[in-house]
Scaffold this active site. Structure first.
Site, mmCIF file in Angstrom:
data_model
loop_
_atom_site.group_PDB
_atom_site.id
_atom_site.type_symbol
_atom_site.label_atom_id
_atom_site.label_comp_id
_atom_site.label_asym_id
_atom_site.label_seq_id
_atom_site.Cartn_x
_atom_site.Cartn_y
_atom_site.Cartn_z
ATOM 1 N N GLY A 12 6.246 14.161 -3.275
ATOM 2 C CA GLY A 12 5.961 12.723 -3.438
ATOM 3 C C GLY A 12 4.578 12.486 -4.032
ATOM 4 O O GLY A 12 3.794 13.415 -4.234
ATOM 5 N N SER A 40 15.022 19.089 -2.413
ATOM 6 C CA SER A 40 13.948 19.618 -3.276
ATOM 7 C C SER A 40 13.715 21.119 -3.118
ATOM 8 O O SER A 40 12.755 21.644 -3.687
ATOM 9 C CB SER A 40 12.639 18.895 -2.962
ATOM 10 O OG SER A 40 12.788 17.529 -3.185
ATOM 11 N N ARG A 99 0.290 5.188 14.189
ATOM 12 C CA ARG A 99 -1.058 4.602 14.116
ATOM 13 C C ARG A 99 -1.446 3.741 15.313
ATOM 14 O O ARG A 99 -2.613 3.619 15.645
ATOM 15 C CB ARG A 99 -1.167 3.725 12.863
ATOM 16 C CG ARG A 99 -1.203 4.509 11.593
ATOM 17 C CD ARG A 99 -1.318 3.553 10.418
ATOM 18 N NE ARG A 99 -1.001 4.241 9.193
ATOM 19 C CZ ARG A 99 -0.470 3.663 8.121
ATOM 20 N NH1 ARG A 99 -0.198 2.364 8.129
ATOM 21 N NH2 ARG A 99 -0.218 4.357 7.048
ATOM 22 N N CYS A 130 -3.316 2.325 3.400
ATOM 23 C CA CYS A 130 -4.206 2.465 2.239
ATOM 24 C C CYS A 130 -5.193 1.294 2.109
ATOM 25 O O CYS A 130 -6.375 1.495 1.816
ATOM 26 C CB CYS A 130 -3.375 2.611 0.973
ATOM 27 S SG CYS A 130 -1.927 1.568 0.934
ATOM 28 N N GLN A 157 -2.370 -4.873 -4.527
ATOM 29 C CA GLN A 157 -2.005 -3.482 -4.282
ATOM 30 C C GLN A 157 -1.113 -2.910 -5.387
ATOM 31 O O GLN A 157 -0.125 -3.535 -5.794
ATOM 32 C CB GLN A 157 -1.302 -3.369 -2.920
ATOM 33 C CG GLN A 157 -2.217 -3.794 -1.795
ATOM 34 C CD GLN A 157 -1.621 -3.639 -0.402
ATOM 35 O OE1 GLN A 157 -1.848 -4.483 0.449
ATOM 36 N NE2 GLN A 157 -0.885 -2.565 -0.143
ATOM 37 N N PRO A 182 18.208 -5.650 -19.654
ATOM 38 C CA PRO A 182 18.193 -6.361 -18.369
ATOM 39 C C PRO A 182 17.161 -5.735 -17.407
ATOM 40 O O PRO A 182 16.959 -4.524 -17.426
ATOM 41 C CB PRO A 182 19.611 -6.182 -17.823
ATOM 42 C CG PRO A 182 20.324 -5.316 -18.776
ATOM 43 C CD PRO A 182 19.464 -4.996 -19.948
ATOM 44 N N ARG A 235 1.485 -7.380 -4.019
ATOM 45 C CA ARG A 235 1.765 -6.260 -4.934
ATOM 46 C C ARG A 235 1.516 -6.722 -6.362
ATOM 47 O O ARG A 235 1.973 -7.817 -6.753
ATOM 48 C CB ARG A 235 3.232 -5.838 -4.765
ATOM 49 C CG ARG A 235 3.593 -4.579 -5.494
ATOM 50 C CD ARG A 235 3.028 -3.338 -4.857
ATOM 51 N NE ARG A 235 3.691 -2.981 -3.621
ATOM 52 C CZ ARG A 235 3.253 -2.046 -2.789
ATOM 53 N NH1 ARG A 235 2.117 -1.400 -3.033
ATOM 54 N NH2 ARG A 235 3.915 -1.772 -1.685
ATOM 55 N N HIS A 242 -5.935 0.120 -5.402
ATOM 56 C CA HIS A 242 -5.809 -1.151 -4.682
ATOM 57 C C HIS A 242 -7.144 -1.903 -4.773
ATOM 58 O O HIS A 242 -8.216 -1.308 -4.634
ATOM 59 C CB HIS A 242 -5.527 -0.910 -3.194
ATOM 60 C CG HIS A 242 -4.135 -0.451 -2.887
ATOM 61 N ND1 HIS A 242 -3.168 -0.214 -3.843
ATOM 62 C CD2 HIS A 242 -3.551 -0.191 -1.684
ATOM 63 C CE1 HIS A 242 -2.057 0.176 -3.241
ATOM 64 N NE2 HIS A 242 -2.258 0.201 -1.935
ATOM 65 N N ASN A 315 -5.725 4.271 -4.124
ATOM 66 C CA ASN A 315 -4.930 4.223 -2.890
ATOM 67 C C ASN A 315 -4.275 5.561 -2.562
ATOM 68 O O ASN A 315 -3.953 5.822 -1.405
ATOM 69 C CB ASN A 315 -3.865 3.129 -2.980
ATOM 70 C CG ASN A 315 -3.008 3.255 -4.211
ATOM 71 O OD1 ASN A 315 -3.503 3.121 -5.334
ATOM 72 N ND2 ASN A 315 -1.733 3.519 -4.030
HETATM 73 P P1 A2P Z 1 12.162 14.680 -1.591
HETATM 74 O O1 A2P Z 1 11.526 14.650 -2.965
HETATM 75 O O2 A2P Z 1 12.812 15.990 -1.292
HETATM 76 O O3 A2P Z 1 13.021 13.485 -1.296
HETATM 77 P P2 A2P Z 1 7.273 9.177 -2.178
HETATM 78 O O4 A2P Z 1 6.716 8.351 -1.060
HETATM 79 O O5 A2P Z 1 6.313 9.383 -3.301
HETATM 80 O O6 A2P Z 1 8.607 8.695 -2.649
HETATM 81 O O7 A2P Z 1 7.546 10.649 -1.529
HETATM 82 C C1 A2P Z 1 8.278 10.844 -0.339
HETATM 83 C C2 A2P Z 1 8.206 12.322 0.066
HETATM 84 O O8 A2P Z 1 8.875 12.473 1.325
HETATM 85 C C3 A2P Z 1 8.920 13.246 -0.899
HETATM 86 O O9 A2P Z 1 8.245 14.475 -0.983
HETATM 87 C C4 A2P Z 1 10.267 13.426 -0.230
HETATM 88 O O10 A2P Z 1 10.924 14.639 -0.551
HETATM 89 C C5 A2P Z 1 9.851 13.493 1.220
HETATM 90 N N1 A2P Z 1 11.004 13.222 2.094
HETATM 91 C C6 A2P Z 1 11.790 12.128 2.113
HETATM 92 N N2 A2P Z 1 12.770 12.268 3.052
HETATM 93 C C7 A2P Z 1 12.592 13.480 3.616
HETATM 94 C C8 A2P Z 1 13.258 14.231 4.654
HETATM 95 N N3 A2P Z 1 14.326 13.733 5.296
HETATM 96 N N4 A2P Z 1 12.778 15.449 4.967
HETATM 97 C C9 A2P Z 1 11.697 15.958 4.341
HETATM 98 N N5 A2P Z 1 11.022 15.320 3.358
HETATM 99 C C10 A2P Z 1 11.453 14.098 3.006
#
Ligand code: A2P
Length: 344
Positions: A12, A40, A99, A130, A157, A182, A235, A242, A315
């Site tokens: 992510g 992934s 938190r 953030c 943000q 669209p 946003r 931000h 952020n």
């Molecule tokens: P994945 O790419 O495999 O979905 P962002 O906030 O930028 O969208 O990133 C979210 C992050 O959280 C990504 O790395 C995503 O991995 C990971 N993630 C989302 N759901 C899960 C899960 N169930 N288990 C582990 N990682 C997760």
């Protein structure tokens, strides 16, 4: 001596930035592991000049990992963080899941580093929202000097705060406007391209959004429960960074010049405040930077002891990944954890 570090959510926006920052700052890591969802597995992510293959968070054994930097969303954190903590690995969580838990310290190292000692109850430390992180970095030195009574914050943000999908939506909608395709809105509730949306996170019963509530609850938890805070979170079509327009009322007298001097000396702050064209910082310029930038510092003559200012930060860095890595550094520098991996 080196620590075994896992980054959960490594594919992510924030997870990738965590890996960059661990490498940039030379964090004493003997081994770094990238984790994400089963979707992934095998995906490659960069850690300095190395490439890491992503493993599955669900099946990963944390028993010899020292710190897990977690940025995989609240639901994932609620499910996994307690289990990881029970395996003796300290979780530094970027979501809002922990938190407000009295047994979980919420830390900005420039603001309340001493609160970190409470982490042993759950082995979880929370990273703030953030918008709150950059706000409290600027408020703390001013509060120490003149005691803040009330703060009114309006945020601007960027879409990266809504993850990769938020950035893609701004890009795709902007392109669609130019080629007359669209406009599709999935991540945001209204079109974000060439627009602003006064709505982040869910609505609460009192009409505020959860994002707005987070700013006040977290400022009180980290800085001072007596400070009154009100917020409007918006946003804007900016990819990274931000911005905040902040009005502050103090108990004691403080001039704009005094505030400027205090902030110039304060950790994490950089004052850019020339009263001329371009003599202030915009989010575009702060992307990729670590500091919290403060501009447009001026007295508010409509209240006693009032100041207005403009606060901008990346952020994904101070608002998320950098703060998480600074928390990890605090654990190490205070000798609160020792490496337990064979890799150490
Ligand atoms: P994945 O790419 O495999 O979905 P962002 O906030 O930028 O969208 O990133 C979210 C992050 O959280 C990504 O790395 C995503 O991995 C990971 N993630 C989302 N759901 C899960 C899960 N169930 N288990 C582990 N990682 C997760």
């Amino acid at each position: 001596m080196g620590f075994k570090i896992a980054v959960a959510g490594a594919t992510g926006n924030v997870g990738r930035e965590m890996l960059n920052i661990l490498s940039e700052r030379g964090f004493p890591a003997a081994e770094v592991v990238a984790l994400a969802s089963s979707r992934s597995i095998g995906t490659e992510v960069s850690y300095g000049d190395k490439t890491l293959k992503v493993s599955n968070l669900e099946t990963y054994d944390f028993s010899d990992t020292d710190i897990c930097l977690m940025s995989a969303g609240g639901a994932v954190s609620l499910k996994y963080s307690p289990k990881i903590g029970q395996q003796g690995c300290v979780v530094i969580d970027n979501s809002s899941a922990w938190r407000y838990d009295a047994e979980v310290p919420l830390i900005v190292p420039e603001v309340n580093p001493d609160a970190i000692s409470g982490f042993t109850k759950k082995n979880i430390i929370a990273n703030p929202n953030c918008s709150t992180a950059q706000l409290v970095v600027a408020l703390k030195p001013l509060h120490d000097h003149a005691t803040i009574k009330r703060v009114v914050v309006s945020t601007y943000q960027s879409v990266s705060g809504a993850g990769k999908d938020g950035m893609d939506e701004l890009f795709n909608q902007t392109r669609a406007v130019f080629v007359a395709d669209p406009i599709e809105s999935r991540k945001f509730t209204k079109r974000i391209a060439f627009n602003v949306i006064p709505h982040i996170d869910v609505f609460m019963e009192d009409g505020y959004t959860k994002e707005e509530w987070k700013v006040l609850a977290e400022t009180k938890k980290m800085l001072d429960p007596k400070i009154k805070v009100t917020c409007t979170a918006v946003r804007v079509p900016v990819f990274i960074g931000h911005s905040e327009s902040v009005n502050i009322e103090f108990e004691k007298e403080i001039t704009a010049e005094e505030a400027r001097e205090i902030l110039r000396e304060a950790p994490g702050c950089l004052v850019v405040d020339k009263r001329e064209n371009g003599g202030y910082v915009t989010p575009y310029e702060c992307a990729g930077e670590d500091a919290t930038y403060i501009s447009r510092i001026r007295e508010d003559a409509t209240v006693e002891n009032g100041l207005n200012m403009w606060i901008v930060s990346d952020n994904l860095r101070k608002g998320a990944a950098l703060n998480a890595v600074q928390i990890a550094e605090l654990l190490v520098n205070r000798g609160l954890i020792r490496p337990r991996s064979k890799a150490a």
